[in-house]
Design a protein around this motif. Structure first.
Motif, mmCIF file in Angstrom:
data_model
loop_
_atom_site.group_PDB
_atom_site.id
_atom_site.type_symbol
_atom_site.label_atom_id
_atom_site.label_comp_id
_atom_site.label_asym_id
_atom_site.label_seq_id
_atom_site.Cartn_x
_atom_site.Cartn_y
_atom_site.Cartn_z
ATOM 1 N N SER A 93 -68.315 44.772 -12.061
ATOM 2 C CA SER A 93 -68.085 46.095 -12.660
ATOM 3 C C SER A 93 -68.072 47.199 -11.609
ATOM 4 C CB SER A 93 -69.154 46.386 -13.711
ATOM 5 O OG SER A 93 -70.431 46.494 -13.097
ATOM 6 N N CYS A 94 -68.763 46.985 -10.511
ATOM 7 C CA CYS A 94 -68.728 47.980 -9.428
ATOM 8 C C CYS A 94 -67.420 47.928 -8.662
ATOM 9 C CB CYS A 94 -69.899 47.753 -8.474
ATOM 10 S SG CYS A 94 -71.525 47.921 -9.227
ATOM 11 N N LEU A 98 -62.317 52.578 -13.237
ATOM 12 C CA LEU A 98 -61.772 52.801 -14.577
ATOM 13 C C LEU A 98 -60.294 53.131 -14.560
ATOM 14 C CD1 LEU A 98 -64.696 54.877 -16.157
ATOM 15 C CD2 LEU A 98 -64.233 52.424 -16.355
ATOM 16 N N ILE A 104 -59.508 46.062 -15.794
ATOM 17 C CA ILE A 104 -60.526 46.246 -16.832
ATOM 18 C C ILE A 104 -60.336 45.229 -17.960
ATOM 19 C CG2 ILE A 104 -61.280 47.829 -18.640
ATOM 20 C CD1 ILE A 104 -60.905 50.108 -16.694
ATOM 21 N N LEU A 130 -73.739 47.323 -17.895
ATOM 22 C CA LEU A 130 -72.442 46.923 -18.434
ATOM 23 C C LEU A 130 -72.091 47.681 -19.700
ATOM 24 C CD1 LEU A 130 -72.511 43.065 -17.805
ATOM 25 C CD2 LEU A 130 -71.415 44.856 -16.446
ATOM 26 N N SER A 132 -72.955 50.756 -20.304
ATOM 27 C CA SER A 132 -72.493 52.062 -19.804
ATOM 28 C C SER A 132 -71.065 51.975 -19.286
ATOM 29 C CB SER A 132 -73.424 52.549 -18.696
ATOM 30 O OG SER A 132 -74.725 52.745 -19.173
ATOM 31 N N TYR A 133 -70.761 50.892 -18.594
ATOM 32 C CA TYR A 133 -69.400 50.709 -18.089
ATOM 33 C C TYR A 133 -68.399 50.615 -19.241
ATOM 34 C CZ TYR A 133 -65.529 48.671 -15.438
ATOM 35 O OH TYR A 133 -64.306 48.428 -14.877
ATOM 36 N N CYS A 134 -68.744 49.858 -20.271
ATOM 37 C CA CYS A 134 -67.821 49.690 -21.405
ATOM 38 C C CYS A 134 -67.634 50.992 -22.173
ATOM 39 C CB CYS A 134 -68.333 48.598 -22.331
ATOM 40 S SG CYS A 134 -68.243 46.932 -21.644
ATOM 41 N N HIS A 136 -67.901 54.030 -21.020
ATOM 42 C CA HIS A 136 -67.062 54.929 -20.214
ATOM 43 C C HIS A 136 -65.605 54.488 -20.267
ATOM 44 C CE1 HIS A 136 -70.813 56.139 -17.668
ATOM 45 N NE2 HIS A 136 -70.718 56.818 -18.794
#
Length: 1167
Positions: A93-94, A98, A104, A130, A132-134, A136
């Protein structure tokens, strides 16, 4: 040939030959290669660093493709650690910004695939990163990426709803992501479906994790309910809409699994049940349901409509028109996380095959299987059955009914519709488990029929699905729900009755419920005859077992059990082991329900089996009729009442069947499911043998007279079971022995006014022979089996069921062996209480040394860590102290003088300590304290060493009476105080603790809501035989005031169930008041008179006059039949003593004190 020689020369003669790898070596090698490849990919991914270079994008694309292409469902990836997966996903994820939406998509697919197929639940840190990543990504990326991101998010939050608390406002807040995407107004069905699936996983809680907290739990419920209530959009394919419904129903199931149902304004049970009932019939051929929006608790079925016959072209035509579009869509499986994420598209396969296609005419097909009378339930051969007997799923259709593309599409659509129905039933099952039964039974009529529906469309109930649904899994699901409804329904069904003449003006609820019970029998018998799936057939039998266990057949007209008995007999020899076990379970329910039932008694006396029971593998009525090699059985052959007159002379056929299943070699052929289930290579599978032993135990408990001719055979069977290696078989063998012994004891136990019926009892010589065979090596081995404490305890219970008359005739060596074994240190934990049983029953309680050895073993067990051991030890100590009282009254001072003072002191201290234990221990510990305080003599009380233990024991009893323990503990404590008051050597009245004891009993007799506790306290207050033992005048007046107040308010109760003890309580209170008046002195009367108000005097006068007028009424609490447990608390005074009480009472009033009534009220009574 030249080439081969050359190769041989090059390789050399010493080279070993090629040997192919074994299967295990090949799998090990494949697993090593897979792990090596995955490890290289993981290491490569971890070595990458974030950058904007095209090389990084290319490498990420290749790595993601390679990782996604792996099949993690295979066993080659079982050694991948969850920590490695979490670390790799966080690092990935890093690496993916985005802005790279294609990456993605691949990352989301990788998250979903790894977590689902490897069944990984991420840790809290990985979850936070993860999620938080999703979120965003959902806020910033294009909408075409949202379905994949939501799918990854659903895998992340699976079982982690409560751990997402930091992200819940963003996901489920007022304008949360899932709230917007999961709303029925969302136009994109793919986004909506993924969001609902994510909501469902949020509601799931795994073991050890808390549930989703409010108000977010209510938000999920609202979205899921609106999803289920909203209609299908016109531009959405039927299969896609089915997957949406399945996700919503699964989420509702997870919601219901999250704890007990609570009445919340926005969570109406009737609305949810209406939705579930609608989807229980979703897509069912021939049925289109128009269900009310809300179901209300009502005794009668509510309005529901089955429209006139019309096809459902929308689903078929839509599915056909959108075949091409459906091919382009990729079906996403939900993984296999512990089976909770749902099933892949092809998972049901042949097991859920829908038999035949249906072009039905609306309700006509529904009515066909329901238009039969109750006589159709006894049909056993479908060859002679009208076509109406078979449900629609048994009727095949022509292969040319559909073209190939249309037929394939239809089959797929029906498969998805069946999954929706199955999900609805699973959700309904969760509702049944989370809602209180008393609330749920208000909706009984909406799901259980009470009439066959002759002359019109049948009611849409769970039994409609069990008879009509083409999917065996759905049929099994409906039967599971019905079993859950029936489980524990005995109190609800106890009101069913149809033995009285029918009423013309109205139908009482008891008759309606009885009709519902009869309809349940009829429909389940139809399902039993027509079912072909072994799994569903097992559920039919289990459902029948629950029904039989809860129905009050003694309040119904006979005839319900005979057809059922006839139908299930062939299934004992079914090919499938689960069917055979379930049929035996049903037999166990039949012989244990309200035993003995006359109808079952007649059925047990019928002659034994015919070809149906003696032919292996032939079980169902269909198979019996299709096997032309078997001779046809006449109808009267199985139901012949022959042998009824012979009764016990004719061996019970069920007994013979169960014995043969336990002992005889198994017969072939049977299904593959039997393999590996047998305790021996030639015997029946272990589950069948255990169930057969349980049926025998139930048979002995309810119908012992029919089986007593086979007593010695059953003893040999039990001894054989005890010799086997399987502890479960040994345990069931001891249970059977215990029931046999109990049945013998009950035959010899008779009422005081009824002479024993020795002619019907097993002869004592035969009982001695029976126990002599058993009390040998097998049972002794079970008693010494320390590896299985439950088996030791059961063997000990078996010894407690020995007939006393038979035990006295056993060889002395047997008794010495048992007592020496039971007193040994190895067995005290589980067997100590049996010593007391021996000492009480067999006239050896006057042996001081034997009682002392028993007491020492019990005191050792009282200090054990196991609460079960301590509970049994306390029970043993209570019985041992009962023996001490018996010895004191029969043997006299000789026994008391020989009994060790130190042992008595240790018993007193141990009982006092045990009175502070758990209620299971405390209830018998306080009983033992009362006996010990009664047993103490002046020689003991004169020793200083007894002073403090005596005060502590009295304090323990007083605290228990006043405490908040269970009612059984409190009335035992009251009884113990009364028992202690019987000891004239105790300084009752002058000791410090006596005032507190009287105060505690006075408090309980006026304030306790349990009338049995009040009865015991009133009995204890009436025990002291002299005035000085009540203390001073103030203490005497306090006792009088409490008893008078209790009598005045004796008809006031919080629980109506206490009403049955009301008369016993008044009798005991009147007896106690008269006892006090017989002891009172002239100085006491002014205080007694002042304690009575003008309002209370006429009330007490009425109770006492009524009590004294009925001189023959038994004063002992419970002898009037309403409280039988209290019988024998105190003896009825003799007539001479009674007359003395009246005389003293009359004389006292004549002294012009007039406590509460004039003298004229007693002249007529005494005269």
């Amino acid at each position: 040939f030249h080439i081969l020689n050359t190769l041989n020369t090059l390789l050399g003669a010493g080279t070993s030959r090629f040997v192919p790898l074994s299967k295990a070596q090949h799998e090990l090698d494949g697993s090593a290669q897979a792990l090596d490849q995955i490890s290289r990919c993981f290491n490569k991914l971890r070595s990458l660093r974030p950058s904007d270079s095209a090389t990084l994008k290319t490498e990420l694309n290749l790595l993601f493709d390679q990782l996604i292409s792996e099949n993690y469902n295979s066993g080659n990836h079982d050694n991948i650690q969850p920590e490695v997966v979490c670390e790799m996903l966080m690092h990935a994820s890093c690496l993916v910004p985005l802005s790279q939406e294609h990456l993605i998509i691949k990352l989301s697919q990788l998250i979903h695939q790894l977590l689902n197929q490897l069944q990984v639940i991420v840790d809290e840190h990985t979850l936070d990163v993860l999620v938080s990543y999703c979120t965003h990504a959902l806020r910033t990326c294009s909408s075409w990426t949202h379905p994949e991101v939501l799918l990854a998010l659903s895998s992340l939050v699976y079982g982690n709803g409560s751990r997402c608390h930091r992200h819940l406002p963003e996901l489920l807040g007022l304008s949360g992501i899932l709230v917007n995407y999961g709303d029925p107004s969302q136009p994109d069905i793919e986004i909506r479906r993924s969001a609902v699936h994510c909501l469902a996983n949020l509601c799931l809680s795994v073991a050890g994790q808390p549930y989703l907290e409010e108000p977010y739990k209510g938000v999920c419920y609202g979205i899921l309910l609106r999803t289920l209530q909203s209609p299908k959009p016109p531009d959405v394919e039927d299969i896609v809409f089915c997957t949406l419904l399945q996700s919503a129903l699964k989420g509702m199931q997870y919601f219901c699994n999250g704890g007990k149902w609570k009445a919340v304004p926005n969570q109406d049970l009737g609305t949810l049940l209406a939705v579930l009932k609608r989807f229980m019939f979703y897509g069912l051929p021939g049925i289109s349901v128009e269900m009310p929006q809300v179901l209300y608790p009502a005794p009668l079925p509510q309005y529901e409509t089955i429209p006139a016959a019309k096809p459902e072209p929308s689903q078929d035509s839509t599915a056909q028109k959108k075949t091409a579009g459906n091919k382009k869509r990729k079906s996403r499986g939900k993984g296999k996380k512990a089976g909770a994420e749902g099933k892949n598209d092809g998972e049901e396969g042949e097991g859920d095959h829908i038999s035949g296609h249906h072009k039905t005419g609306g309700a006509g097909v529904v009515q066909s299987a329901w238009s039969l009378g109750s006589q159709s339930a006894s049909v056993t051969s479908p060859s002679g059955v009208t076509p109406q007997l078979y449900p629609s799923w048994k009727k095949g259709s022509s292969d040319s009914e559909f073209s190939d593309p249309e037929g394939g599409m239809q089959s797929k659509l029906r498969l998805y519709q069946a999954r929706v129905r199955q999900s609805a039933l699973q959700c309904f099952l969760a509702v049944v488990k989370c809602v209180e039964k008393r609330i749920l039974y208000g909706y009984w009529s909406s799901f259980v029929p009470d009439a066959p529906g002759i002359g019109g469309p049948p009611p849409l109930t769970l039994l409609t699905i069990a008879l009509k649904d083409p999917s065996p899994k759905v049929r099994a699901g409906s039967l599971q729900v019905l079993s859950a409804l029936l489980e524990g329904s005995r109190q609800f069904l106890s009101t069913a009755e149809d033995t009285s003449a029918p009423r013309q003006a109205f139908t009482p609820f008891s008759a309606t419920l009885a009709a519902s019970v009869r309809e349940l029998h009829r429909c389940l018998l139809l399902a039993l005859v027509a079912e072909s799936s072994c799994q569903t057939l097992t559920q039919v039998l289990k459902c029948l077992a629950h029904l039989v266990s809860n129905v009050p057949y003694n309040r119904l007209r006979p005839g319900l059990l005979s057809p059922l008995w006839k139908q299930i007999r062939p299934y004992v020899r079914h090919r499938d082991v689960n069917v055979r076990v379930s049929s035996l379970t049903l037999f166990g329910a039949l012989v244990s329900t309200q035993a003995p039932l006359p109808e079952i008694q007649l059925l047990l006396q019928q002659p034994g089996s015919t070809s149906a029971l003696s032919t292996p593998g032939i079980s169902t009525p269909q198979e019996l009729s299709h096997n032309w090699r078997l001779p046809a059985r006449r109808d009267g052959e199985a139901s012949s009442p022959g042998g009824v007159e012979g009764g016990p002379e004719v061996p019970c056929w069920l007994l013979q069947l169960c014995v043969s299943l336990v002992t005889q070699p198994r017969e072939e052929p049977y299904s593959d499911s039997d393999a590996g289930g047998s305790s021996g290579a030639s015997l029946e599978p272990s589950p069948i043998r255990l169930e057969a032993l349980q049926v025998l135990a139930h048979l002995m408990k309810g119908y012992f007279s029919l089986a007593q001719t086979s007593l010695l055979e059953l003893g040999q069977l039990s001894a054989r079971c005890l010799k086997e290696q399987d502890p479960s078989v040994q345990l069931h063998g001891t249970k059977l022995l215990e029931e046999l012994g109990t049945g013998i004891i009950q035959q010899y136990r008779s009422d005081a006014n009824t002479p024993p019926q020795s002619a019907k009892c097993v002869p004592v010589c035969q009982v001695v022979e029976f126990w002599s065979d058993v009390l040998g090596a097998p049972l002794i081995s079970a008693l010494q089996n320390e590896q299985h404490p439950t088996l030791q305890t059961s063997a000990c219970d078996t010894l407690s069921s020995i007939l006393p008359q038979a035990f006295s005739q056993l060889p002395v060596s047997v008794f010495d062996l048992l007592t020496s074994l039971l007193i040994s240190k190895e067995c005290y934990k589980y067997l100590e209480y049996i010593l007391l049983l021996f000492s009480c029953i067999f006239n050896i309680y006057n042996d001081v040394m034997f009682v002392a050895d028993t007491a020492n073993a019990i005191l050792t067990a009282l200090d054990d860590r196991s609460p079960n051991v301590r509970a049994k030890a306390a029970w043993s100590l209570g019985n041992l102290t009962d023996t001490l009282i018996v010895n004191m009254q029969s043997v006299g001072l000789e026994f008391q003088e020989e009994f060790s003072d130190m042992l008595l002191l240790n018993m007193l201290r141990s009982a006092t300590k045990a009175s502070g234990d758990k209620d299971r221990v405390k209830s018998n510990a306080v009983r033992a304290l009362g006996n010990l305080l009664h047993f103490l003599q002046p020689v003991h009380l004169g020793k200083p060493v007894f002073e403090q233990p005596l005060q502590e024991a009295m304090r323990a009893l007083i605290d228990t009476v006043r405490g908040d323990a269970t009612m059984k503990v409190r009335w035992n404590a009251c009884y113990a105080l009364g028992n202690a008051f019987r000891n004239h050597s105790l300084p009752l009245g002058s000791a410090v603790w006596s005032k507190e004891a009287y105060s505690a009993l006075s408090y309980v007799v006026t304030s306790c809501k349990n009338f049995k506790v009040r009865i015991k306290s009133a009995a204890a207050l009436s025990v002291p035989s002299t005035r000085d033992r009540y203390g001073d005048a103030q203490q005497f007046a306090e006792v009088w005031r409490a008893l008078a107040q209790a009598l005045e308010h004796s008809e006031e109760m919080e629980d109506f169930l206490e009403y049955r003890y009301c008369a016993s309580l008044r009798s005991q209170l009147c007896h106690a008041l008269l006892h006090l008046l017989s002891l009172c002195q002239p100085d006491d009367l002014p205080v007694l008179r002042s304690s009575l108000s003008d309002q209370s005097r006429p009330v007490l006068q009425g109770f006492l006059v009524s009590y004294l007028s009925n001189k023959g009424v038994t004063l002992a609490a419970g002898v009037d039949g309403a409280a039988g447990e209290e019988a024998g608390d105190h003896a009825l005074p003799e007539d001479a003593h009674f007359s003395t009480q009246y005389f003293v009472f009359k004389f006292t009033i004549k002294l012009n004190f007039h406590v509460f009534m004039p003298i004229s009220g007693y002249d007529s009574i005494v005269n």
